[in-house]
Design an enzyme around this catalytic site. Structure first.
Site, mmCIF file in Angstrom:
data_model
loop_
_atom_site.group_PDB
_atom_site.id
_atom_site.type_symbol
_atom_site.label_atom_id
_atom_site.label_comp_id
_atom_site.label_asym_id
_atom_site.label_seq_id
_atom_site.Cartn_x
_atom_site.Cartn_y
_atom_site.Cartn_z
ATOM 1 C CE1 TYR A 30 -29.153 5.680 40.736
ATOM 2 C CE2 TYR A 30 -29.187 4.524 42.833
ATOM 3 C CZ TYR A 30 -29.821 4.913 41.683
ATOM 4 O OH TYR A 30 -31.117 4.532 41.456
ATOM 5 C CE LYS A 144 -28.588 1.372 41.127
ATOM 6 N NZ LYS A 144 -30.038 1.534 41.137
ATOM 7 C CD GLU A 176 -36.434 -0.280 34.922
ATOM 8 O OE1 GLU A 176 -35.751 -1.103 35.553
ATOM 9 O OE2 GLU A 176 -35.950 0.755 34.430
ATOM 10 C CG LEU A 200 -30.632 -0.638 36.552
ATOM 11 C CD1 LEU A 200 -29.565 0.292 35.990
ATOM 12 C CD2 LEU A 200 -30.817 -0.400 38.030
HETATM 13 N N1 PDD Z 1 -32.986 0.875 42.526
HETATM 14 N N2 PDD Z 1 -34.803 -0.616 38.000
HETATM 15 C C1 PDD Z 1 -34.724 0.596 38.567
HETATM 16 C C2 PDD Z 1 -35.263 1.774 37.832
HETATM 17 C C3 PDD Z 1 -34.123 0.745 39.833
HETATM 18 O O1 PDD Z 1 -34.005 1.962 40.381
HETATM 19 C C4 PDD Z 1 -33.636 -0.407 40.514
HETATM 20 C C5 PDD Z 1 -32.976 -0.343 41.862
HETATM 21 C C6 PDD Z 1 -33.759 -1.668 39.880
HETATM 22 C C7 PDD Z 1 -33.247 -2.939 40.522
HETATM 23 O O2 PDD Z 1 -31.841 -3.008 40.484
HETATM 24 P P1 PDD Z 1 -31.026 -3.847 41.583
HETATM 25 O O3 PDD Z 1 -31.641 -5.185 41.635
HETATM 26 O O4 PDD Z 1 -29.645 -3.880 41.051
HETATM 27 O O5 PDD Z 1 -31.156 -3.123 42.910
HETATM 28 C C8 PDD Z 1 -34.344 -1.724 38.626
HETATM 29 C C9 PDD Z 1 -32.224 1.092 43.728
HETATM 30 C C10 PDD Z 1 -32.415 0.068 44.790
HETATM 31 C C11 PDD Z 1 -32.398 2.512 44.192
HETATM 32 O O6 PDD Z 1 -32.470 3.382 43.333
HETATM 33 O O7 PDD Z 1 -32.429 2.771 45.402
#
Ligand code: PDD
Length: 277
Positions: A30, A144, A176, A200
């Protein structure tokens, strides 16, 4: 309105089969993509990460870059809010038998968009709280994946403890957050875990680094320990829905005596200018 397998339909009309591998196995990937002033922010970076994830799990990308752009623009046309958060997921598709291994299937594509409720700089000024937990996730956190059980468990803990985020550590090194990337400032330098299988690679993380460069903050993409986290001058988390948030309390202990920092102020302001560029 939502998008499901080529059609724009009402959400309550959107249904998938119980044999969808997303439902049975969490077999899919996703993206969450922010929209500011009706413009999709860093779309290409998100679509590139989507492609890398699809390649990793051997799901064929059903659309090319232009087709994705057209679908998302059309979907956004149904909404009034200028600031949106697009949720897009692709599962491997529907099989006729529940079997872990797979053959070629038609992927299921589902997209919805919701109002993005960004906080003002003023609201950020109080800072946020976090707790820490050992990182129990697998060794492919770079994908992801829609299989998010560990992240769901952490986020529920955060909700129950009334904190913003759970910060994770593996072998005493901070990886993270449950739904975000993590940064510290120590003696003027920005530290964040390097990309690889344990985090991620956040699109917002890249923007934080771009903003830090603009603020002349030296960057070290190296991991830091739990002790270093506790002794940090500043601590931030980032994600597409949260932007860059200052964390001023971890496990009940204050960071920077509970104050947000100057580095955050500069990086946050620069990030806002990128949004509006
Ligand atoms: N999540 N690490 C994890 C485990 C995450 O789920 C997310 C973002 C990030 C940050 O990634 P980005 O900057 O590309 O949004 C890092 C999204 C927002 C979610 O699961 O809703």
């Amino acid at each position: 309105m939502v998008f499901l397998n080529g059609k724009f339909i009402e959400k309550n009309q959107a249904h998938i089969s119980v044999m969808d591998r997303g439902f049975l196995f969490g077999d899919g990937v996703y993206e969450v993509i922010p929209v500011y002033n009706n413009k999709i922010f860093r779309l290409n970076a998100h679509l590139l990460r989507l492609q890398t994830g699809l390649d990793s799990v051997k799901i064929k990308n059903p659309y090319n870059l232009k087709e994705w752009g057209d679908i998302l623009s059309k979907l956004l046309g149904f909404y009034n809010n200028q600031e949106q958060s697009i949720y897009l997921q692709i599962s491997r598709g529907v099989s006729n038998k529940r079997k872990h291994s797979f053959s070629n299937l038609t992927p299921t594509v589902y997209i919805e968009s919701n109002p993005l409720l960004t906080k003002t700089k003023q609201a950020f000024k109080a800072g946020f709280s976090a707790i820490t937990q050992p990182d129990i996730r697998w060794h492919r956190c770079d994908i992801k994946s829609i299989s998010l059980l560990a992240n769901v468990m952490y986020s529920q803990q955060a909700k129950e403890k009334n904190v913003e985020e759970v910060i994770l550590y593996r072998d005493n090194q901070v990886t993270e957050g449950a739904t975000s990337n993590v940064f510290i400032i120590k003696d003027g330098t920005l530290f964040t875990h390097p990309t690889g299988v344990h985090i991620l690679s956040g699109i917002t993380r890249d923007l934080v680094l771009e903003s830090a460069r603009a603020c002349h903050i030296p960057i070290k993409k190296v991991s830091f320990s739990m002790d270093e986290l506790n002794a940090a001058d500043e601590l931030w988390i980032s994600s597409s829905t949260r932007e860059i948030m200052p964390i001023t309390q971890v496990d009940g202990k204050l960071i920077n005596r509970g104050n947000i920092g100057n580095a955050w102020s500069c990086v946050y302001s620069y990030y806002q200018s990128l949004k509006n560029a």
